[in-house]
Enzyme design. Structure first.
Site, short mmCIF file in Angstrom:
data_model
loop_
_atom_site.label_atom_id
_atom_site.label_comp_id
_atom_site.label_asym_id
_atom_site.label_seq_id
_atom_site.Cartn_x
_atom_site.Cartn_y
_atom_site.Cartn_z
N GLU A 192 0.71 -1.04 0.00
CA GLU A 192 -0.05 -0.17 0.06
C GLU A 192 1.00 1.26 -0.08
O GLU A 192 1.97 1.29 0.67
CB GLU A 192 -0.76 -0.19 1.30
N ASN A 251 -12.54 -1.62 -1.03
CA ASN A 251 -11.61 -2.23 0.12
C ASN A 251 -12.26 -1.64 1.59
O ASN A 251 -12.66 -0.58 1.60
CB ASN A 251 -10.24 -1.74 0.01
N GLU A 252 -12.42 -2.79 2.28
CA GLU A 252 -13.11 -2.51 3.67
C GLU A 252 -14.08 -1.36 3.70
O GLU A 252 -14.03 -0.51 4.48
CB GLU A 252 -12.00 -2.10 4.67
N TYR A 300 -6.42 -9.51 11.34
CA TYR A 300 -5.00 -9.23 11.71
C TYR A 300 -4.87 -9.77 13.09
O TYR A 300 -6.05 -9.80 14.08
CB TYR A 300 -4.75 -7.84 11.87
N GLU A 334 -5.92 -9.39 3.27
CA GLU A 334 -5.20 -8.77 4.55
C GLU A 334 -4.80 -9.72 5.60
O GLU A 334 -6.15 -9.85 6.11
CB GLU A 334 -5.66 -7.29 4.70
N GLN A 365 2.28 -6.31 5.33
CA GLN A 365 2.65 -5.70 3.96
C GLN A 365 4.18 -6.05 3.52
O GLN A 365 4.91 -5.86 4.38
CB GLN A 365 2.20 -4.35 3.86
O1 AHR Z 1 -2.81 -3.07 6.11
C1 AHR Z 1 -3.23 -1.56 6.94
C2 AHR Z 1 -4.85 -1.56 6.77
O2 AHR Z 1 -5.48 -2.33 7.21
C3 AHR Z 1 -5.32 -1.36 5.17
O3 AHR Z 1 -4.83 -0.26 4.92
C4 AHR Z 1 -6.80 -1.59 5.77
O4 AHR Z 1 -7.27 -2.25 4.56
C5 AHR Z 1 -6.50 -2.45 6.98
O5 AHR Z 1 -7.52 -1.84 7.89
#
Ligand code: AHR
Length: 513
Positions: free
Chosen positions: A46, A193-194, A260, A317, A366
């Site tokens: 990103e 995205n999101e 995450y 992600e 990332q």
């Molecule tokens: O990877 C960091 C962020 O995490 C991304 O921009 C977003 O899609 C997610 O919340």
């Protein structure tokens, strides 16, 4: 009888130290039917911190060796792990990105504020042409994330035309003016995205309508067929998945999933990347194992609407998200990467492999200098993190046939809580070689495991291991080789049975011929 009584009496008086039951793994080597998509080994980059600028992109005038502004050492390192696809330009950044600002002569491109990530000025010097050049240098498939949050239908539709249309049109002519005669091939296209969060704070009903509208105008030009990926759930938002499957169904080819791992489970104080105790380690791994549950439950919902599994679950992600390194910009998400992160990556990749009937892509967040990066840079220096080496070990699974396994594992226990000590997945490649990737999660004890290979006659075994003295060891610019892959010789083959001693806190890849 006397011996039994003696053992019983010794046990009663605590004179025998209890030995944990033997771990046991059965690999059904003649039963595989699902292919592990190489795209499970995908990456995500990103416009955030130093992922692009100061990461891949150094510019053509840089003294750091580069090809058209892209760092050569990063390209070589990523090719060595056979990077299959790269997702770009975000993330939350994608929801504010206007692609036309990133084409044409660089010195004429308008600037913008990167409001999500540090409020820095983005000069748009890395845009569509630069990204697609990067993918060509990496020999990987581009995965472009379109802006549904703040961009228009027309804007997204024109981006597809600009990149993929071969005939005469306003957008293809503009591309040619900007120096690219032939269109690129782009398969993976994210339609937002999101969108439940930074991509517009939408409800699933509202987003599913928006998705249908935007996706309608993302055309297939010539023989370029888009594989459209809809924004999927945030972790355990099962209602989002249900609504998307019901309202969009086969109007999408993939549905994303974002999850995450945070060490503490608390987004306010996530925990340090390098300074943690065993309780925090245990909690991090427990929080990672949630992925198994998430994938199973989202898949069950998808199965109801799509029993033939035509729609992929794209975990585009995932990774560990810790506090940033002290003294660095909090908006740049720069974190170090330890052996703990490698263990976590090994577990996640085993989970994705084992669910490859539904999981068709996964992208760790990332690639460079951000979150669970596989590469860190400091000006001209570059290092490979422990997580990089997991991708190096696991590349053998790409496009191989998943082998069904059955495991009985000892547990790793702390503070009265237990998790399985061993994580595994196995595959057979086109040449017939079998690969088993094993993670010994236990940071203190080696685990001995007996592996029965059913349906094949194994003649030879070799292996590689990633481990280190301490669970929080990492590679620094001063000591870049603290955690690296070495040969592993603790696997013994005897009459078709493999007996392996898995070093504490390690990731191991076995190759069986
Ligand atoms: O990877 C960091 C962020 O995490 C991304 O921009 C977003 O899609 C997610 O919340």
């Amino acid at each position: 009888m006397k011996r039994v009584i003696l053992i019983f009496t010794m046990a009663l008086f605590g004179l025998i130290i209890p030995v944990q039951a033997q771990n046991k793994l059965i690999v059904n080597a003649d039963q595989g039917k699902e292919i592990i998509s190489k795209h499970i080994y995908g990456h995500f980059s990103e416009h955030l911190g130093h992922c692009i600028y100061g990461g891949y992109w150094v510019g053509e005038g840089s003294s750091i060796p580069n090809t058209r502004g892209i760092r050569n050492d990063i390209v070589t390192a990523l090719k060595d792990i056979q990077i299959p696809n790269l997702r770009w330009p975000g993330g939350c950044f994608a929801d504010e990105y206007h692609w036309m600002d990133g084409i044409g002569p660089r010195d004429k491109r308008p600037k913008m504020v990167n409001t999500h990530w540090g409020g820095v000025t983005e000069d748009n010097s890395f845009g569509t042409h630069e990204f697609l050049d990067l993918c060509e240098q990496l020999d990987c498939e581009p995965y472009i994330s379109g802006n549904l949050g703040s961009g228009s239908v027309e804007e997204m539709s024109k981006w597809v035309e600009y990149i993929t249309f071969d005939g005469e049109s306003p957008m293809s002519n503009l591309r040619k003016q900007n120096g690219r005669e032939k269109p690129w091939k782009v398969k993976f296209w994210g339609v937002g995205n999101e969108n439940w969060g930074c991509g517009g704070n939408m409800t699933p009903d509202y987003y599913s309508d928006q998705y249908r509208r935007y996706a309608t105008y993302c055309r297939n030009y010539g023989d370029n067929y888009l594989f459209k990926i809809a924004c999927g759930p945030n972790s355990g938002d099962y209602n989002w998945t249900e609504t998307m499957m019901k309202n969009v169904g086969y109007g999408m080819q993939g549905l994303s999933l974002h999850y995450y791992t945070t060490p503490t489970g608390n987004w306010g104080k996530k925990g340090s990347a390098t300074q943690f105790n065993e309780t925090e380690y245990f909690n991090t791994i427990s929080n990672t194992l949630v992925m198994e549950d998430l994938i199973s439950k989202h898949s069950t919902i998808m199965d109801k609407y799509d029993p033939q599994k035509r729609i992929g679950l794209m975990t585009d992600e995932w990774g560990i998200w810790t506090d940033v390194e002290p003294g660095t910009n909090p908006g740049f998400l720069y974190q170090q990467n330890t052996l703990r992160d490698a263990i976590l990556a090994g577990i996640n990749l085993n989970i994705f492999n084992n669910h490859c009937d539904r999981v068709k892509m996964a992208n760790i967040a990332q690639t460079v200098n951000v979150l669970q990066a596989v590469i860190l840079t400091d000006k001209e220096k570059m290092l490979l993190t422990p997580t990089y080496w997991v991708y190096y070990l696991y590349k053998v699974h790409q496009e191989a046939t998943l082998l069904p396994v059955s495991i009985t594992s000892n547990t790793y226990e702390l503070n009265g809580k237990k998790i399985d000590a061993v994580s595994v997945s196995a595959s057979k490649d086109v040449s017939g070689k079998i690969h088993i990737t094993l993670v010994n999660i236990d940071p203190n004890k080696a685990q001995t495991i007996e592996i029965e290979l059913r349906g094949v006659t194994a003649e030879k075994v070799s292996g590689k291991i990633l481990t280190s003295a301490k669970i929080n060891d990492y590679n620094s610019f001063e000591n870049p080789n603290t955690v690296i892959v070495k040969d592993f010789n603790e696997a013994k083959l005897n009459k078709g049975i493999l007996s392996v001693t898995l070093t504490a806190k390690s990731v191991i890849m076995l190759e069986i011929e």
